[in-house]
Design a protein around this motif. Structure first.
Motif, mmCIF file in Angstrom:
data_model
loop_
_atom_site.group_PDB
_atom_site.id
_atom_site.type_symbol
_atom_site.label_atom_id
_atom_site.label_comp_id
_atom_site.label_asym_id
_atom_site.label_seq_id
_atom_site.Cartn_x
_atom_site.Cartn_y
_atom_site.Cartn_z
ATOM 1 N N ALA A 1 0.845 -1.202 0.000
ATOM 2 C CA ALA A 1 0.000 0.000 0.000
ATOM 3 C C ALA A 1 0.878 1.248 0.000
ATOM 4 N N VAL B 1 -5.558 1.633 9.091
ATOM 5 C CA VAL B 1 -6.376 0.812 8.209
ATOM 6 C C VAL B 1 -5.759 0.867 6.814
ATOM 7 N N VAL B 2 -5.714 -0.281 6.137
ATOM 8 C CA VAL B 2 -5.295 -0.313 4.743
ATOM 9 C C VAL B 2 -6.564 -0.356 3.905
ATOM 10 N N ALA B 3 -6.809 0.698 3.128
ATOM 11 C CA ALA B 3 -8.015 0.795 2.301
ATOM 12 C C ALA B 3 -7.683 1.536 1.017
ATOM 13 N N ASP B 4 -8.229 1.050 -0.084
ATOM 14 C CA ASP B 4 -8.028 1.679 -1.392
ATOM 15 C C ASP B 4 -6.551 1.854 -1.736
ATOM 16 N N THR C 1 -4.026 2.484 0.178
ATOM 17 C CA THR C 1 -3.260 3.393 1.032
ATOM 18 C C THR C 1 -3.427 2.983 2.485
ATOM 19 N N ARG D 1 -3.964 4.527 6.229
ATOM 20 C CA ARG D 1 -4.410 5.782 6.833
ATOM 21 C C ARG D 1 -5.079 5.509 8.182
ATOM 22 N N MET E 1 -8.065 5.633 10.889
ATOM 23 C CA MET E 1 -9.524 5.699 10.948
ATOM 24 C C MET E 1 -9.947 5.382 12.371
#
Length: 72
Positions: free
Chosen positions: A20, A40-43, A45, A47, A49
């Motif tokens: 990521a 959190v790993v999302a999309d 990246t 970031r 949360m």
């Protein structure tokens, strides 16, 4: 279970492990409690949360759902 999670790994290492993008300057603590920031790993990246499952309450007067908040 006390709902406490420890995150001792650096965010750059987590981003590398999951492939990521790393966003430097993420604001999170080593101890993660519900309602506080966690990584959190999302999309693609990594970031911060708010950590936890949303708790949906209903208004006593109207019966309408209130704004969700993290469950403790």
């Amino acid at each position: 279970m006390c709902n406490l999670y420890l995150l001792r790994t650096k965010d750059a290492e987590i981003a590398q492990f999951f492939g990521a993008a790393h966003m430097p300057g993420a604001n999170y603590a080593e101890e993660v409690y519900p309602g506080y920031p966690g990584l959190v790993v999302a999309d693609g990246t990594i970031r911060p949360m708010t950590w936890g499952f949303p708790l949906v309450l209903k208004s006593k007067k109207t019966g309408q759902p209130l704004k969700p908040k993290p469950a403790a």
